[in-house]
Every structure is written in structure tokens, then in C-alpha cells.
Design an enzyme around this catalytic site. Structure first.
Site, PDB file in Angstrom:
ATOM      1  N   GLU B  60       0.661  -1.311   0.061  1.00 30.60           N
ATOM      2  CA  GLU B  60      -0.059  -0.134   0.004  1.00 30.60           C
ATOM      3  C   GLU B  60       0.862   1.267  -0.108  1.00 30.60           C
ATOM      4  O   GLU B  60       0.621   2.357  -0.684  1.00 30.60           O
ATOM      5  CB  GLU B  60      -1.023  -0.158   1.001  1.00 30.60           C
ATOM      6  CG  GLU B  60      -2.269  -0.778   0.927  1.00 30.60           C
ATOM      7  CD  GLU B  60      -2.137  -2.178   0.935  1.00 30.60           C
ATOM      8  OE1 GLU B  60      -1.072  -2.742   1.331  1.00 30.60           O
ATOM      9  OE2 GLU B  60      -3.067  -2.753   0.612  1.00 30.60           O
ATOM     10  N   HIS B 129     -10.622  -4.626  10.119  1.00 31.35           N
ATOM     11  CA  HIS B 129     -11.243  -4.589   8.747  1.00 31.35           C
ATOM     12  C   HIS B 129     -12.516  -3.950   8.936  1.00 31.35           C
ATOM     13  O   HIS B 129     -13.422  -3.895   7.725  1.00 31.35           O
ATOM     14  CB  HIS B 129     -11.388  -5.786   8.026  1.00 31.35           C
ATOM     15  CG  HIS B 129      -9.954  -6.377   7.609  1.00 31.35           C
ATOM     16  ND1 HIS B 129      -8.970  -6.466   8.478  1.00 31.35           N
ATOM     17  CD2 HIS B 129      -9.726  -7.008   6.266  1.00 31.35           C
ATOM     18  CE1 HIS B 129      -7.971  -7.130   7.643  1.00 31.35           C
ATOM     19  NE2 HIS B 129      -8.376  -7.351   6.623  1.00 31.35           N
TER      20      HIS B 129
END
Lengths: 364, 326
Positions: B60, B129
Site C-alpha cells: 500500500e 477490517h
């Protein structure tokens, strides 16, 4: 003045031994007097700029963090010579040397250190954020390692558009453990980007020596894992550094293959102005000083090229005057206008905040 | 008018913009050969090829940074985060590079790009998440933050985002990719900073965005059954925020509830309440309430997750409270 006209006693006051001189002669073999004088002059400009910065800091004219490049100047000069127009240098918070080497105006550089409107980035960046796009200086980054993916992005853009540019991305030895370096290099390797990664190994990650930060001393051992070429050497002269950097630049440009270079160097000042560098011995500093590329160049000019003291002094005086003028300019230059704080936040123009509750008085 | 899912509207927006502008490309994990973890990029690799639809390793920070560096060179990247939860890994790139570079280079560089992907809790994904990131990003000057809840808004706002000269965080919802709605065939753009009244009303203003929108609309439906008329304002654009729309509605209803995904402390909900109290204090007949996550990490267990999420029932309770009905 020709070499034969040089003062006969140019080298007589030096203390170099025979082995040192032999190595010196080997390093400068085939280089013209003019070229060596140019390298000397360019390195000295950075050193004198940095010394003036240190004095200004001590006098309270510069605040914040100030990281000096003293000892590492040859790298910036060699980089400038190894680049082609349009190539990009992406560097760290120790970046004044690149600005001076790439041709940024010392007045604008000094004004930036003083937080003035005439600064390289209008006084909003300070020492750590020098950017001069026109001259190929693409930063100026101060979160250690976070410019590595960005530099890879510049190289990606070159690959995407086919502009033929090479990106040279510099970092310190202290950066190689942080995540973005690994991610950026992974991406550069998998995408085969036209980029050169250069670790300027100046022996200390702030005050922590290499042996306490590097699991493997040779940083270029990592190159294999990314599919990069690699090179590793002590920086003792501009031309050797230029030649080896140049090979990496060509490899990036012609083959699209990244290189990881480790340039072993030394900073003679502390990490920043607030660091007295008590973690190292005087003897260590003196030992490195013998390999200071600037000192070596000066010695070569005296011993090999027989350049008279007066000529060398005159060069120095000219540079000192240039830098004094730059800092004098910075001192007298006006601070940014109050409205300057609203500029360059958003692309649309002045930005005053998103809410009527928080905007400055008088702004709709 | 064609009926599309949100995921299709997103794909169409990207496809149209990539066709319009060679500089636009899509980069992220699984966006190419896999056609997108949530199929938002379905068919794009086949259509545009690997130069412009780029699969990345799991990096990322790496690919967010590549996008930033490419945008500085004049390209128009779309960086997809498989979920905005993973944008936390790239937070430094967004905070210190994307948001700051125009400023710290004194305008020598801009970062015209989009970071997009699903945001906030989905269903039983556990604590790492299930987080709402607008609260982090809306704090940062230099960024724009968008959250969508319908296919129409998704397409019109994403096209605007891709053309914007600033870094835009574009927040979608994993649970809402299949939501269907009308999307015109002809091109349209929706400007940033304009809220949309998703349901008009006059008794209570309900301010919401993104995944909060269906919760608020359901609550408004339940309230209507009790003769409580709610005006549901979908902000769509969180930064810049359509403050005028919020205040105009509150001046009409004199009551407000903010319904959103995210924790109660700090964040966008608090910001909205602060704006209302400062700009419409004299118009308020009740304290402004927030309906959001409980101030807790998200557990996996379904019953516990349901207790923490903002529900239509909790929103209805708040609506009743500001209306002094029970």
C-alpha cells in the site's frame, strides 16, 4: 596561469606522505586542471554555504532543524555531472548540497532557511523541504524513507510517457530499515523502472552507528532481492563518483534496470545543529578528514596541478563573498505576507478553511 | 434510464475517464487479472491493457507513493485500496505527501489523483477490517473526501474526482456495491461540496453519508410511520462540506441527528455538531445527537457487531429524542 607557472612551493607546506600522494595522483590521472578546479569550486560553494548556515543558526537567524552536508559535497557535484537535463533528483532533509550543485540560487536557498518570501519554496518549507523543479531538484523530503515510493512514481511516469528521464533517489544509511524503502524498491524492481537508488552512507543514523542499525553491513546486498544492479564504494573524488553514478544512470535510461548504490561518506558535523556528535571520537573524525573529497581535491590542486595559493585563496574569497551576499540578502528579505498562508493548500486558489466557523475574520 | 449497480457505475466512470484522458490509469491489488476484489474494475484490463490497469504487489505504501510521484509528473492516477482499512498502511503517504506536496513545494507540484475503495464496517470482518477512515482524512487540509451511497452519485462524483486537481479520497462501501439505481447514459458530473436531500421532511434533519445513508433512510421511514417527518441529507462530499445545506435544513426543522459509520469521539460527526451549534444555535430546539459506532473496537461475533453498528432502530430512537417523542 599554466601549470608550469604555478608557485614552486605550492606543495611544500603539505604534510602528505608518499602513499597518500601516490593514491592522489592515481585518482586524478588524466583530469585537466580546469576540471579539477571546477569540481573544487563547486564543492567549496556547498561547504561555504553550509558553514554560513551554521553561523546563521548560531546567531538565531535560522530555526527548526538544520542538517548540513559538510563532507558529502562530492556526491551532489558528481550527481549534477552524471545527470542529463530533465533528470530528477529526489532527496532527503539533508538537501542543500543538491540545490547548490544543481544551480539553485544561493540567495533563494538562504532565504528559505530564514523563512522568507523569496525562499526557494516561499519560506514554507525551510531547510528540510528544498524543491526546485526547474533545476531538477524534486525534494526535499523529511519523513525518513517516504520519498522512495514517490521517486519510484516519477520513474513510473517516465516509463508511462516514455520521456527518457532518469530519477535519482537519495537516502541515508538510516533509511534502509524503514518500510517505504522496501515497498518502493519492490515496486521499482517488479516494474523495471528507470531509477537509481543511492544510499549516502555517512556512518550514522542520527547518533547510532551502522553496526547497531544494519543487520548486514553491506547495504547493496539487498539489491539482489529487488533484481537491481549494485555498486558500493568510498567517495573520495568527484570524478570516480561521477563515473560510477553515470553507469547506473545509463543502465536506468537504456535498460530500464534500477541500481542500488551505496556511497560511503562522512558528515563532519552532527546529525543536525542540535547534535554535538559526542558519540564519536576526535580521532575518527580526523581519520575521515584525510579522505574528505574536498580536502583531497585541494591537495591535488596543490601537489599535482601546482595551483598557487593565491589562486586558491582567490577562489575561496569569491565563494565566501557569494555566500555572504546570499545570507545578507536572506537577512534583509521580507517575511511572507500574512495572506501567503492561504496559498497552495488547494489547487483552486487561496484556501481559507472549510467552515464559516473556522475561517479567519473577514473571509467569506 | 439504465439501472446499474454501484460497482458498475464506478467501473463506467473509470472507463469513461480513461477513454477521455490517456493520463488516467488504475493501480492496485487485484485490479487487473482478478478484475477487482469487488469487481469494480471488471473488464478494464481487457479493454485498456496492462499499461493502464496495473496489478501491484501487496505494498500500500509503495503503490500509493507511486501514484503520488506519477501525479506530480502530470499523470492522473486512480489508486484502489482493496479496503480503506489498508490505507492505514499508506497513511504517511496520504498525510505527508499527497496532502502536503502542493503546499511544501510552494505550488511547484500538484497531486491530482484519486484514492478509492470500500470503507467502514462490512459484515463480521473483525476489528482491523471494519473502520471508517473519513474521520482521519477529513481532518487534513489539502485533501478532498467523498463518500457515495447511490450508483448515480458514484459515477458523477468519481468522474469529478478523477478530473480534480487535488488528491481525493473516494469512499465506497463493500456492502453497497450491489445497490442498484438509475444512471443516465449521457455524461454528467456532480460537483463536490453539494449535499443531496435524499428524503425531504420538516420535523427532524438527519445528516448522513456513505454507508450511513441506508440506515438514515430506513430510520426516516420508520419515523414517518409515527408521523415524524425527517429530512435526510446525504452529504456526499465530506470535505468540502455543504455546510449551507445542513444549516438551511436545521433552520427549518430546529432539530438534527447525525447518522454515520465511525466512532463517536473526534471525527466528522463532532465536526458537524460543532458547526450546527455555532451557526444555528438560536434555531435549535433540542441538543444535536449522533448515532454511530459505540466507542469500541469491532468484534467479529455477529450479535456484538450488531450492537455496535448504527442501526435504523438506534437512529429512530435519536430522532424521537430530539423531537421529544418519548
Amino acid at each position: 596561469m599554466t601549470q608550469s607557472e604555478a608557485a614552486p612551493d605550492a606543495a611544500s607546506d603539505s604534510t602528505v606522505d608518499a602513499a597518500y600522494e601516490a593514491k592522489l595522483r592515481a585518482d586524478y590521472d588524466g583530469q585537466s586542471r580546469e576540471d579539477v578546479l571546477r569540481d573544487y569550486r563547486e564543492m567549496l560553494r556547498i561547504r561555504r554555504f553550509e558553514e554560513a548556515a551554521a553561523r546563521a543558526y548560531t546567531r538565531g537567524k535560522i530555526s527548526g532543524f538544520l542538517h548540513l552536508y559538510i563532507g558529502q559535497e562530492a556526491i551532489a557535484i558528481a550527481t549534477q555531472q552524471a545527470m542529463e537535463p530533465g533528470d530528477r533528483v529526489v532527496s532527503t532533509y539533508r538537501t542543500h548540497g543538491f540545490a547548490i550543485a544543481l544551480g539553485s540560487d544561493p540567495k533563494a536557498c538562504a532565504a528559505e532557511l530564514f523563512g522568507k518570501a523569496a525562499g526557494l519554496v516561499g519560506g514554507v518549507g525551510g531547510s528540510m523541504h528544498f524543491f526546485d523543479k526547474e533545476r531538477g531538484l524534486w525534494g526535499g523530503y523529511a519523513i525518513v524513507g517516504n520519498h522512495i515510493p514517490v521517486a519510484a512514481g516519477h520513474a513510473f511516469a517516465s516509463q508511462y510517457t516514455g520521456d527518457g528521464r532518469v530519477t535519482l533517489c537519495f537516502m541515508g544509511d538510516g533509511a534502509v530499515g524503514i518500510g517505504p524503502v522496501h515497498e518502493g524498491m519492490t515496486m521499482a524492481g517488479i516494474m523495471k523502472l528507470p531509477i537509481v537508488f543511492v544510499v549516502e552512507n555517512n556512518q550514522y543514523s542520527m547518533g547510532t552507528p551502522l553496526k547497531r542499525t544494519l543487520p548486514v553491513e553491506d547495504i547493496t546486498a539487498r539489491a539482489a532481492g529487488y533484481g537491481f544492479a549494485s555498486d558500493r564504494f568510498h567517495v573520495t573524488s568527484v570524478q570516480e563518483t561521477r563515473r560510477r553514478l553515470g553507469e547506473a544512470v545509463e543502465r536506468a535510461r537504456k535498460e530500464g534496470r534500477p541500481t542500488l548504490l551505496e556511497l560511503i561518506t562522512y558528515r563532519f558535523r552532527g546529525h543536525s545543529m542540535s547534535d554535538p556528535a559526542k558519540y564519536r571520537q576526535k580521532e575518527e573524525v580526523e581519520r575521515w578528514r584525510l579522505n574528505d573529497p574536498l580536502e583531497r581535491t585541494l591537495m591535488a590542486l596543490k601537489t599535482i596541478y601546482q595551483v598557487p595559493e593565491q589562486e586558491l585563496d582567490a577562489i575561496d574569497e569569491t565563494i565566501v563573498a557569494e555566500m555572504d551576499a546570499a545570507y545578507d540578502f536572506a537577512d534583509k528579505a521580507p517575511a511572507p505576507a500574512p495572506e501567503a498562508r492561504f496559498e497552495n493548500v488547494m489547487a483552486e486558489g487561496p484556501y481559507y478553511g472549510d467552515s464559516a466557523t473556522t475561517r479567519p475574520a473577514g473571509v467569506e | 434510464m439504465p439501472i446499474l449497480q454501484i460497482r458498475q457505475a464506478i467501473r463506467d466512470a473509470m472507463k469513461e475517464e480513461m477513454e477521455r484522458d490517456e493520463r488516467v490509469f488504475l493501480m492496485g491489488e487485484e485490479v487487473g487479472y482478478y478484475n477487482g476484489a469487488y469487481k469494480c474494475s471488471e473488464g478494464l484490463l481487457d479493454h485498456f491493457g496492462p499499461k493502464r490497469v496495473i496489478d501491484t504487489p501487496i505494498t500500500e505504501t509503495g503503490f500509493a507513493g507511486i501514484g503520488i510521484g506519477a501525479a506530480m509528473c502530470g499523470l492522473r492516477p486512480i489508486v484502489e485500496f482493496m479496503t480503506f482499512n489498508f490505507s492505514a498502511v499508506a497513511f504517511d503517504q496520504i498525510l505527508n505527501n499527497a496532502a502536503k506536496l502542493r503546499h511544501m513545494t510552494h505550488g511547484q507540484f500538484g497531486v491530482p489523483m484519486v484514492f478509492r475503495g470500500p470503507n467502514a464496517a462490512a459484515h463480521m470482518l473483525g476489528s482491523t477490517h471494519s473502520q471508517a477512515f473519513e474521520h482521519f482524512y477529513a481532518h487534513i487540509p489539502g485533501l478532498k473526501v467523498i463518500a457515495i451511497a447511490t450508483p448515480y452519485d458514484a459515477k458523477g462524483l468519481l468522474k469529478t474526482a478523477i478530473r480534480d486537481e487535488n488528491p481525493v479520497l473516494f469512499l465506497e462501501s463493500e456492502l453497497m456495491y450491489s445497490v442498484k439505481g438509475e444512471v443516465p447514459e449521457e455524461e454528467y458530473l456532480i460537483p463536490f461540496g453539494q449535499a443531496d436531500i435524499k428524503r425531504p421532511g420538516d420535523a427532524v434533519t438527519v445528516i448522513t453519508w456513505g454507508q450511513g445513508v441506508p440506515v438514515a433512510l430506513k430510520a426516516a421511514e420508520l419515523a414517518a410511520a409515527e408521523d415524524l417527518s425527517c429530512e435526510v441529507i446525504d452529504l456526499r462530499s465530506i470535505r468540502p462540506m455543504d455546510e449551507a445545506a445542513i444549516i438551511a435544513s436545521v433552520k427549518k426543522t430546529n432539530r438534527a441527528v447525525v447518522v454515520y459509520h465511525g466512532w463517536p469521539q473526534g471525527g466528522v460527526g463532532c465536526d458537524i455538531v460543532a458547526r450546527i451549534q455555532e451557526l444555528a444555535f438560536d434555531d435549535l430546539d433540542a441538543p444535536v445527537l449522533r448515532v454511530c459506532y459505540e466507542d469500541l473496537p469491532m468484534p467479529y461475533a455477529e450479535n456484538l457487531e450488531n450492537l455496535i453498528l448504527p442501526s435504523p432502530e438506534r437512529a429512530l430512537a435519536a430522532i424521537r429524542r430530539v423531537a421529544y417523542k418519548r
